[in-house]
Every structure is written in C-alpha cells, then in structure tokens.
Design a protein around this motif. Structure first.
Motif, short mmCIF file in Angstrom:
data_model
loop_
_atom_site.label_atom_id
_atom_site.label_comp_id
_atom_site.label_asym_id
_atom_site.label_seq_id
_atom_site.Cartn_x
_atom_site.Cartn_y
_atom_site.Cartn_z
N UNK A 539 0.83 -1.20 0.00
CA UNK A 539 0.00 0.00 0.00
C UNK A 539 0.87 1.26 0.00
N UNK A 540 1.93 1.21 0.77
CA UNK A 540 2.86 2.35 0.84
C UNK A 540 3.42 2.69 -0.53
N UNK A 541 3.82 1.64 -1.21
CA UNK A 541 4.39 1.84 -2.54
C UNK A 541 3.35 2.45 -3.48
N UNK A 542 2.14 1.91 -3.40
CA UNK A 542 1.06 2.43 -4.22
C UNK A 542 0.91 3.94 -3.99
N UNK A 543 0.92 4.34 -2.73
CA UNK A 543 0.77 5.76 -2.42
C UNK A 543 1.95 6.57 -2.97
N UNK A 544 3.14 6.00 -2.87
CA UNK A 544 4.31 6.71 -3.42
C UNK A 544 4.17 6.90 -4.93
N UNK A 545 3.73 5.83 -5.58
CA UNK A 545 3.58 5.90 -7.04
C UNK A 545 2.54 6.95 -7.42
N UNK A 546 1.50 7.02 -6.59
CA UNK A 546 0.47 8.02 -6.88
C UNK A 546 1.01 9.44 -6.74
N UNK A 600 11.42 7.07 -13.93
CA UNK A 600 10.93 7.65 -12.67
C UNK A 600 10.22 6.59 -11.84
N UNK A 601 9.37 5.82 -12.50
CA UNK A 601 8.61 4.84 -11.73
C UNK A 601 9.49 3.69 -11.26
N UNK A 602 10.39 3.25 -12.12
CA UNK A 602 11.30 2.17 -11.71
C UNK A 602 12.14 2.61 -10.51
#
Ligand code: ADP
Ligand code: ZN
Length: 618
Positions: A539-546, A600-602
C-alpha cells in the motif's frame, strides 16, 4: 504495417483485446461501418483509436463534451499519438497551431463537437486532408429517444455527404434500446454496419435489490459490513445527500458529500479526499462520477432508485473497476418512482427541442423508468434482467445476485394473484386506475380518505386480502408488474393497468408461482467480502507511485489518470518490476510511456524496495 495487436501493446500497453474490440476493429479496417454498443468503461475508444493509427487518412472523432475531448486528446498525446481537438474555447494561438498541425498531415485523430462539422473552415480543412474514418462517440445523442438528444448530431450525415469520398463510419454508444439503435443506423446512414453488443456483464459485481422499510437502517447495516472499504452512496436529491452524509458522519463513518449545489472548492476538495482514500464513503447525487477513475470502489449503494437502467448501470458500474469482488445495492421504494416522475415532467433542460421532440423525449423517459420499475419488482435473476435489457445473452441464473442467493421457496400464489389482478380489473371497470398504494389499501380493506372519496368500499374486491401482511402484498404486486401482467403508467400517477398476460391467470388456466423469502434474507456476502485479500503489503508503494504520478500530471497539465490509471499503479505495486521489460509487462504501460516515464517509476519502486529491506533488517 503493424497489426492491431502490436499497436495495442506499443501505444496503449495492453496485452490483449477485450471482448468485441477485435471484431469491430477488423470490420473498420476492411472498410465496413460499425455500431458498437458497449457499457461505459468497456473500452470503446480503443476500437477507433487503434484503426486510426493504421488507416492512411485522418480520423475525425465527434464527441459531445469539450472536457471529455480534451481528456482523450491529452491521454492520446501522453501515449505518443498525435491528436488534436478543435473547439470554441481555444485561444486563437492554440487554435491556429492545431490547425497547422492538422495541415502538416501528422495528426491521426481530430476531435470536434458536431456543431463544428458544417462550418466552412472545418469543411475545407477536412476536404483538403482525406478523412479515412468518422467515429461518432455517444452516438445515442442522435436519437430523440435517447436521454441526451443533441440536435447538432443530426448534422453528421450532411457532413459525410459533403466529403469528397465517404469515409468509414464507426458509431459507439452505451445505450441499448432498439429505438435508439435504429435511429443511429438511419440518421447516420450506416452502410450495412457490423452491430455488436458486448461487455455488459461484469462478473465481479454482485447485484443486490432490497425493499427496506427503513432505508437508513439498511444503509447502516451494509456500511458496517463494508468497514474499511471505499464506496459511493447515491441519493436522488441534494437535500437528501446532505442529510445522509451528515447522519453518517454523526454515526462515526468517514463520509463526504458531492452535488452540484456545493461551491466548487468544497466539491473539488471532497472528490480529492475520496480519490486519495482519505475519506471512505462518498455520498453524492448523480453529478458525481463522470470521468472518475477510482478503481478500488468496493460498493455502490443506491439510496434511491435512478431514472433508468442506463443510469443505474453506469453509476453502479463504478464499483469493482479493479476486478475485485464488489457489490451494487439498490434500496428500492415506490416513493422514489414518484420523485422520478416529477423529475421527468419538470425536465426542461433541453429547450432547443420542438414541442413534438419534447413530447417524444418525455415519453421515452417514462418507458425507461418503467424498465427500472420492473427491475425493482424482480425475484428472478437480476443479472439476467440487466443483460437482457442491454441486448446480451444471459443464463437464467447467475448465482451472484440477491435473487439467486436468496433463501427462498417456490410458493403457489395463484389465488392471491387472482385477487390482486381482479381488483385492478374491477376498479378499472369504474374508470379508476389505482396506483400501488391505493390497490393495496383496497385489497386490505383500509378506509382511507381516498378510498372513501372514490367509494371503493363498495367494490367486490374490497378487503379480500386482509390476511396477507402488507409487505408481502406489496411484493406480490411488484412481482406481477415485473412479469408484465400489470403495467405502471409512470406518466400518469403510476396508474396500474392489466395486460393480456393477466387473462390466463384470471381464468384459472395458469398457476402463479413466486420465490418468496423464507424470512428476511441476510445478504450472505458479508463474510466473503470482508475476507478479500488486500494488497496491504505494498500500500505504501502504491501511495508513493500516486504521488509521483500527481507530480508528473501537474507538470504536464493533464489529469492524473492520463499518465497511468490507478489499476496500472496498483499492478506496479504488486509486481514491483525492477527492469524496463518487467515494467512493460504491467497492463497500461506501452513502449512510448515506458520511454517517457519508465525511469521515474522504476526508481520509485527501487527506492521503496530498498527502504523496505532496510526496515526488515533493522
Ligand atoms: P468507454 O469509452 O467505453 O467508456 P474507454 O475507452 O475510456 O471506455 O476505456 C475504459 C478503460 O479501459 C480505459 O482506461 C482504457 O484504457 C481501458 N482499456 C480499453 N481497452 C483495453 C484492453 N484491451 N485491455 C485493458 N484495458 C483496456
Ligand atoms: Zn442472479
């Protein structure tokens, strides 16, 4: 030449076509017209965007709303596809630079509102540059029978006639009624089109229909079941939206409201909070949802009955975009139908209509409301009804709706059914077409003011069903309506009338069976839905990606989902790709976007993995 599959992969980042897309694209590429009927979100745009990249000339896309066109064009440009949109809100400089882009021959897709087609400048532009295809989005706007009749759409045929060579015409809509489809074929002068109805079934959605006597309590019951999930509660009016939202907040729920009466700042803030999962429940009127791409909506509860199956399906369909199990719950009541009738009668929005057109629209609105009323009375499979309504094949039972899951027993109800039908008949003999409430009052022998005023106590059917609980009686009337034995004239105070289907029952030639609940059924979904696997781990990663997406979107002046959709970011946060190739395997990542945003995303993912490892080791 590239094949459609390759284009889908490279530009859109999807590995396979959805149902129907390939057939429609194939037909277009062979030079044939198409009429695609697909629900919102099924992927209509791909059907003309992919061939637009393969055909030699320009594709003109006709679309009703500037904001939708702009979003589409932004999304295409993000994917590396040259597209422009000509409309009256452009400043002169942009307008001319877009014109010259079209003139340079680079542009593949040109978006415009229908009113622009016959203007001299547009005509000369598109006669100088050969048009290979004209794609008509929201094609139901052509029809007076459609809910959004737009007279400008009638210019399309004249426009086609003025082009030096007739292009392929591809029309798309989510509206399924026969009258609308026929209008589209006729008014666009489609040449033997491939007509395809696809993708209306959403397997992960569970359809639930209830008739609670206390709606708010029913709502609470469901919200308690759904704790921790995100969802929308649709209300019929602004006032009710405010009221329900306030009560929910008082009762300790995390809720925000949305309707057209709020000031834009509050509206935007509430929507944002919901999209970012800071607020769990959005209480809203039907003004909420257009262009919202939130994939993790686990439930959509309709506090009131909407005006049509089309509207219901579109709103309820905002649940479960991520493919996870989700519920669509309708809290039905006859009172909602009265409000909808008033809304239909009071609707003067489209005052460009002639009186005849206006009357046709109103009539059709009532017909659509009627289909909704029949849905409200169903005890048979809800999904079956929905799919049949939209013209798709469907099995008799789906196993994932409240009818299929209900704990019911088949009961012979021929005698009460005969009594109900004959009461409608007897009243009609006296020139009285009662509505449901009056009918039940008569059958139960209630001497209300209205009953006395019409002297209905003297009717032979007065008080012949006193032994049946009111709730059950109402249910049976609804079921008879759903089965087409009685029609409801929503244009005329919901007056009930018998149809020929009632005859064999009244004559005793046909028995009536109904699946009546053994007791009040508790939806069985509670446990299952609560146990859904969550992607909590990342979930944390998802939020960072957002947040990364947010930043990129702001920089490019485009809506966030145009960069990558929630579903794509979700998949990244699950798969945690480490190389460009792995990232390319994520649905929604095409070659062009990989090049533009891959690093950027990687990098964000790598940093996250690094941090997570550090935490684990410490
Ligand atoms: P519609 O116009 O029918 O409402 P869209 O064309 O906007 O739907 O598509 C809805 C979403 O589905 C978009 O995010 C789109 O990129 C996505 N989509 C379309 N086709 C596919 C496909 N073959 N595979 C995966 N996603 C797709
Ligand atoms: Zn079912």
């Amino acid at each position: 030449m590239q094949d459609p599959q390759q284009i889908l992969r490279d530009y859109f980042g999807y590995s396979s076509f959805r149902e129907g897309q390939q057939a429609l694209i194939g037909q277009i590429l062979r030079g044939g017209d198409v009429l695609g009927i697909m629900p919102t979100g099924a992927g209509k745009s791909v059907c003309y965007q992919v061939p637009a990249l393969m055909l030699p000339g320009l594709t003109v896309v006709i679309s009703p709303l500037i904001s939708l066109m702009e979003d589409q064009v932004a999304a295409l440009r993000q994917a590396g596809i040259p597209a422009v949109c000509l409309h009256s809100n452009l400043d002169q400089q942009t307008y001319f630079s877009q014109l010259s882009e079209v003139r340079s021959g680079r542009v593949r897709l040109l978006y415009a509102a229908p009113e622009r087609l016959l203007t001299e400048s547009f005509l000369s532009l598109t006669t100088q540059h050969p048009v290979s295809m004209v794609a008509v989005d929201e094609a139901h706007c052509l029809s007076q029978w459609g809910q959004d009749f737009r007279p400008g759409y009638l210019d399309i045929a004249a426009y086609l006639a003025q082009l030096p060579q007739r292009p392929v015409v591809a029309a798309f809509t989510a509206t399924a009624t026969k009258a609308v489809r026929e209008d589209i074929r006729r008014l666009l002068e489609l040449h033997d089109p491939l007509e395809l109805v696809t993708g209306f079934d959403r397997e992960n959605l569970r359809w639930v229909l209830e008739h609670p006597s206390r709606k708010y309590d029913a709502l609470l019951h469901h919200l308690h079941r759904m704790q921790g999930k995100s969802g929308i509660v649709y209300c019929i009016s602004r006032r009710l939206t405010d009221e329900v939202c306030e009560k929910l907040c008082k009762d300790g729920f995390s809720a925000a409201r949305y309707h057209a009466g709020l000031d834009p700042a509050e509206r935007a803030a509430n929507q944002d909070a919901f999209l970012r999962d800071e607020v769990q429940i959005m209480v809203a009127t039907n003004a909420f949802g257009m262009g919202i791409d939130k994939s993790n909506v686990s439930f959509v509860i309709h506090y009131n009955c909407p005006k049509s199956m089309e509207a219901y399906y579109q709103e309820a369909g905002r649940a479960g975009r991520d493919g996870m199990p989700a519920e669509c719950i309708l809290l039905y009541s006859a009172g909602d139908i009265r409000i909808n009738q008033m809304l239909i009668e009071g609707d003067r929005e489209n005052d460009r209509l002639t009186p005849e057109q206006r009357q046709a629209v109103t009539q059709q609105d009532h017909a659509r409301l009627n289909a909704m009323v029949r849905y409200g009375g169903l005890t048979d499979c809800l999904r079956h009804y929905i799919l049949r309504y939209f013209g798709e094949q469907a099995p008799e039972r789906c196993g994932n709706c409240s009818s299929c899951l209900a704990d019911t027993q088949k009961t012979d109800v021929t005698i009460p059914a005969q009594k109900i039908l004959s009461c409608v008949f007897r009243a009609a003999q006296r020139g009285i077409h009662c509505n449901q409430r009056l009918l039940c009052d008569i059958l139960q022998g209630k001497e209300t003011d209205r009953v006395s005023a019409l002297r209905l106590q003297t009717l032979s059917t007065f008080g012949i069903l006193t032994d049946l609980p009111r709730k059950q009686l109402e249910r049976m009337v609804q079921i008879l309506i759903s089965r087409g034995c009685i029609t409801v004239d929503t244009a005329n105070y919901s007056a009930l009338t018998l149809t020929p289907r009632a005859n064999p029952i009244l004559r005793g030639q046909q028995t009536v069976e109904m699946a009546l609940p053994k007791e009040t059924p508790k939806p069985k979904s509670a446990a299952k839905l609560a146990d859904l696997p969550e992607f909590a781990a990342h979930e944390d990663l998802f939020q960072r990606l957002r947040r990364v997406r947010e930043r990129l979107a702001a920089k490019a002046y485009v809506p966030a989902y145009v960069i990558f959709s929630d579903a794509t970011l979700r998949e990244m946060s699950v798969k945690c790709p480490a190389t460009p190739d792995q990232l390319l395997a994520v649905s929604g990542v095409g070659k062009y976007k990989l090049e533009k945003y891959g690093d950027v995303f990687l990098q964000t993912i790598a940093e996250y993995m690094h941090d997570a490892a550090a935490v684990q080791n410490s």
